[in-house]
Design a protein around this motif. Sequence first.
Motif, PDB file in Angstrom:
ATOM      1  N   GLY A  13     -55.078 -52.039  32.614  1.00 59.40           N
ATOM      2  CA  GLY A  13     -54.719 -53.463  32.512  1.00 59.40           C
ATOM      3  C   GLY A  13     -54.156 -53.752  31.449  1.00 59.40           C
ATOM      4  O   GLY A  13     -55.175 -54.726  29.910  1.00 59.40           O
ATOM      5  N   ALA A  14     -53.371 -53.153  30.669  1.00 58.70           N
ATOM      6  CA  ALA A  14     -52.795 -53.513  29.094  1.00 58.70           C
ATOM      7  C   ALA A  14     -51.448 -53.459  28.969  1.00 58.70           C
ATOM      8  O   ALA A  14     -50.891 -53.570  27.192  1.00 58.70           O
ATOM      9  CB  ALA A  14     -53.097 -51.783  28.868  1.00 58.70           C
ATOM     10  N   SER A  15     -50.948 -54.431  29.414  1.00 58.19           N
ATOM     11  CA  SER A  15     -49.322 -54.356  28.959  1.00 58.19           C
ATOM     12  C   SER A  15     -49.529 -56.549  28.687  1.00 58.19           C
ATOM     13  O   SER A  15     -48.684 -56.042  27.925  1.00 58.19           O
ATOM     14  CB  SER A  15     -48.775 -55.305  30.429  1.00 58.19           C
ATOM     15  OG  SER A  15     -49.257 -56.210  31.103  1.00 58.19           O
ATOM     16  N   GLN A  16     -50.815 -56.633  28.295  1.00 61.48           N
ATOM     17  CA  GLN A  16     -50.648 -58.035  27.324  1.00 61.48           C
ATOM     18  C   GLN A  16     -51.676 -58.272  27.121  1.00 61.48           C
ATOM     19  O   GLN A  16     -53.113 -57.370  27.818  1.00 61.48           O
ATOM     20  CB  GLN A  16     -49.890 -59.461  28.239  1.00 61.48           C
ATOM     21  CG  GLN A  16     -50.386 -58.877  29.094  1.00 61.48           C
ATOM     22  CD  GLN A  16     -49.776 -60.723  30.521  1.00 61.48           C
ATOM     23  OE1 GLN A  16     -49.016 -61.505  29.332  1.00 61.48           O
ATOM     24  NE2 GLN A  16     -50.278 -61.045  31.123  1.00 61.48           N
ATOM     25  N   GLY A  17     -52.521 -59.289  26.491  1.00 59.54           N
ATOM     26  CA  GLY A  17     -53.023 -59.900  25.804  1.00 59.54           C
ATOM     27  C   GLY A  17     -54.609 -58.825  25.951  1.00 59.54           C
ATOM     28  O   GLY A  17     -54.413 -58.063  24.593  1.00 59.54           O
ATOM     29  N   LEU A  18     -55.648 -58.900  25.912  1.00 58.05           N
ATOM     30  CA  LEU A  18     -57.144 -57.873  25.234  1.00 58.05           C
ATOM     31  C   LEU A  18     -56.528 -56.695  25.073  1.00 58.05           C
ATOM     32  O   LEU A  18     -57.084 -55.774  25.101  1.00 58.05           O
ATOM     33  CB  LEU A  18     -58.425 -58.312  26.387  1.00 58.05           C
ATOM     34  CG  LEU A  18     -58.578 -60.024  25.992  1.00 58.05           C
ATOM     35  CD1 LEU A  18     -60.024 -60.238  26.385  1.00 58.05           C
ATOM     36  CD2 LEU A  18     -58.983 -59.951  24.170  1.00 58.05           C
ATOM     37  N   ARG A  39     -46.147 -53.175  34.917  1.00 54.08           N
ATOM     38  CA  ARG A  39     -44.238 -53.625  34.446  1.00 54.08           C
ATOM     39  C   ARG A  39     -43.715 -52.663  33.233  1.00 54.08           C
ATOM     40  O   ARG A  39     -44.267 -52.703  32.413  1.00 54.08           O
ATOM     41  CB  ARG A  39     -43.539 -55.291  34.658  1.00 54.08           C
ATOM     42  CG  ARG A  39     -44.192 -55.374  33.405  1.00 54.08           C
ATOM     43  CD  ARG A  39     -43.984 -57.307  33.713  1.00 54.08           C
ATOM     44  NE  ARG A  39     -45.364 -58.498  33.186  1.00 54.08           N
ATOM     45  CZ  ARG A  39     -45.974 -58.143  33.588  1.00 54.08           C
ATOM     46  NH1 ARG A  39     -47.026 -58.397  34.456  1.00 54.08           N
ATOM     47  NH2 ARG A  39     -47.144 -59.365  32.194  1.00 54.08           N
ATOM     48  N   ASP A  40     -42.497 -52.608  33.838  1.00 54.17           N
ATOM     49  CA  ASP A  40     -41.542 -51.339  32.600  1.00 54.17           C
ATOM     50  C   ASP A  40     -41.903 -52.470  31.428  1.00 54.17           C
ATOM     51  O   ASP A  40     -41.415 -53.544  31.522  1.00 54.17           O
ATOM     52  CB  ASP A  40     -40.632 -50.815  32.802  1.00 54.17           C
ATOM     53  CG  ASP A  40     -40.665 -49.126  33.845  1.00 54.17           C
ATOM     54  OD1 ASP A  40     -41.872 -49.675  34.115  1.00 54.17           O
ATOM     55  OD2 ASP A  40     -39.880 -49.523  35.015  1.00 54.17           O
ATOM     56  N   GLN A  45     -44.766 -51.087  25.851  1.00 57.72           N
ATOM     57  CA  GLN A  45     -43.625 -49.265  25.581  1.00 57.72           C
ATOM     58  C   GLN A  45     -43.932 -49.814  24.516  1.00 57.72           C
ATOM     59  O   GLN A  45     -42.944 -48.574  23.805  1.00 57.72           O
ATOM     60  CB  GLN A  45     -42.625 -50.172  26.544  1.00 57.72           C
ATOM     61  CG  GLN A  45     -41.849 -48.870  25.944  1.00 57.72           C
ATOM     62  CD  GLN A  45     -42.014 -47.780  26.317  1.00 57.72           C
ATOM     63  OE1 GLN A  45     -42.295 -47.864  27.380  1.00 57.72           O
ATOM     64  NE2 GLN A  45     -42.386 -46.480  25.575  1.00 57.72           N
ATOM     65  N   ALA A  46     -43.937 -50.884  23.454  1.00 56.50           N
ATOM     66  CA  ALA A  46     -43.212 -51.465  21.327  1.00 56.50           C
ATOM     67  C   ALA A  46     -44.137 -50.163  20.986  1.00 56.50           C
ATOM     68  O   ALA A  46     -44.155 -49.358  20.144  1.00 56.50           O
ATOM     69  CB  ALA A  46     -42.623 -52.499  21.792  1.00 56.50           C
ATOM     70  N   ARG A  47     -45.605 -50.614  21.608  1.00 55.83           N
ATOM     71  CA  ARG A  47     -46.225 -49.579  20.506  1.00 55.83           C
ATOM     72  C   ARG A  47     -46.888 -48.408  21.310  1.00 55.83           C
ATOM     73  O   ARG A  47     -47.085 -47.063  20.255  1.00 55.83           O
ATOM     74  CB  ARG A  47     -48.134 -50.540  20.986  1.00 55.83           C
ATOM     75  CG  ARG A  47     -48.308 -52.250  21.015  1.00 55.83           C
ATOM     76  CD  ARG A  47     -47.554 -52.159  19.521  1.00 55.83           C
ATOM     77  NE  ARG A  47     -48.544 -51.385  18.389  1.00 55.83           N
ATOM     78  CZ  ARG A  47     -48.337 -51.409  17.300  1.00 55.83           C
ATOM     79  NH1 ARG A  47     -46.995 -51.988  16.918  1.00 55.83           N
ATOM     80  NH2 ARG A  47     -49.240 -50.268  17.010  1.00 55.83           N
ATOM     81  N   ALA A  48     -46.063 -47.923  22.679  1.00 53.00           N
ATOM     82  CA  ALA A  48     -46.656 -46.704  22.736  1.00 53.00           C
ATOM     83  C   ALA A  48     -45.730 -45.609  21.774  1.00 53.00           C
ATOM     84  O   ALA A  48     -45.881 -44.497  21.412  1.00 53.00           O
ATOM     85  CB  ALA A  48     -45.879 -46.459  24.114  1.00 53.00           C
ATOM     86  N   GLU A  56     -49.954 -43.344  26.047  1.00 51.64           N
ATOM     87  CA  GLU A  56     -48.534 -43.145  26.831  1.00 51.64           C
ATOM     88  C   GLU A  56     -48.951 -44.079  27.984  1.00 51.64           C
ATOM     89  O   GLU A  56     -50.120 -44.147  28.328  1.00 51.64           O
ATOM     90  CB  GLU A  56     -48.932 -42.050  27.723  1.00 51.64           C
ATOM     91  CG  GLU A  56     -50.747 -41.501  28.126  1.00 51.64           C
ATOM     92  CD  GLU A  56     -50.305 -39.786  28.282  1.00 51.64           C
ATOM     93  OE1 GLU A  56     -50.131 -39.443  29.732  1.00 51.64           O
ATOM     94  OE2 GLU A  56     -50.842 -39.008  27.682  1.00 51.64           O
ATOM     95  N   ILE A  57     -48.071 -44.701  28.832  1.00 54.05           N
ATOM     96  CA  ILE A  57     -48.086 -45.392  29.512  1.00 54.05           C
ATOM     97  C   ILE A  57     -47.745 -45.032  30.870  1.00 54.05           C
ATOM     98  O   ILE A  57     -47.021 -43.950  31.763  1.00 54.05           O
ATOM     99  CB  ILE A  57     -46.978 -46.632  29.833  1.00 54.05           C
ATOM    100  CG1 ILE A  57     -47.146 -47.335  28.074  1.00 54.05           C
ATOM    101  CG2 ILE A  57     -47.093 -47.133  30.765  1.00 54.05           C
ATOM    102  CD1 ILE A  57     -45.543 -48.311  27.567  1.00 54.05           C
TER     103      ILE A  57
END
Length: 231
Positions: A13-18, A39-40, A45-48, A56-57
């Motif tokens: 659960g790392a797409s946003q927020g904490l 979601r892609d 993705q920018a951080r990756a 990696e995602i």
Amino acid sequence: MSTTSDRHALVIGASQGLGLVLADELARRGWQVIATTRRDGGELQARADAWNGRLEIEPLEMTDPAQPAALRERLTGRSLDLLFVNAAIDRGDLPIDRVSTDMFTEVMVTNALSPLHTLEALRTLVAPGGTVAVMSSDQGSISRNTEGGYELYKASKAALNQLMRSYTTRHADDGHTKLLIDPGHNRTRLGGFDAPLAPQESIPAVVDVLEAQAGAPGLRFLDRHGETVPW
């Protein structure tokens, strides 16, 4: 456990927020991080891209019972020092008599049931001496529930904490550190943008706690300062 320069983490659960800030902070400290998203694209993705292989995602819809097991298969052969499950939704400040059965089910499945299903599916990837952690909240503390509001969210976090207790009982001999983490009230989509804390302030403190607790036995419910949160 891995050496300081070769630690591996999986953040669910790392797409946003904490979760996003957590994955980024771990990578900044030299961890090799796998981060999941529903979601892609987006900021993850920018951080990756910026971390050039250190982050990696993997795709994951945690509430789909088949997907954590599929992720486990994709990660066969990987060894983790940290498995961190970060997931929660809130459907507003309603008294329980105004909460529909569908809403109750959605919040409980997302905030309590699915995190434990995910831990069960992925726990064997965690090395002996590694850490299994879940993002909780002091809103899940029964003894601190002395003010009104957000009854369903509070109940879901209390359920999460209780299920984590049961998980710890069943897996008492696996050699893993087990943590419930209260990150404080942060300015996120869930916490509201008038909250007192910025994730960029609170999450480095959370990672300090994760690193300091590595190797400790049993289950602890801690805040971002490493202080015990009452059940």
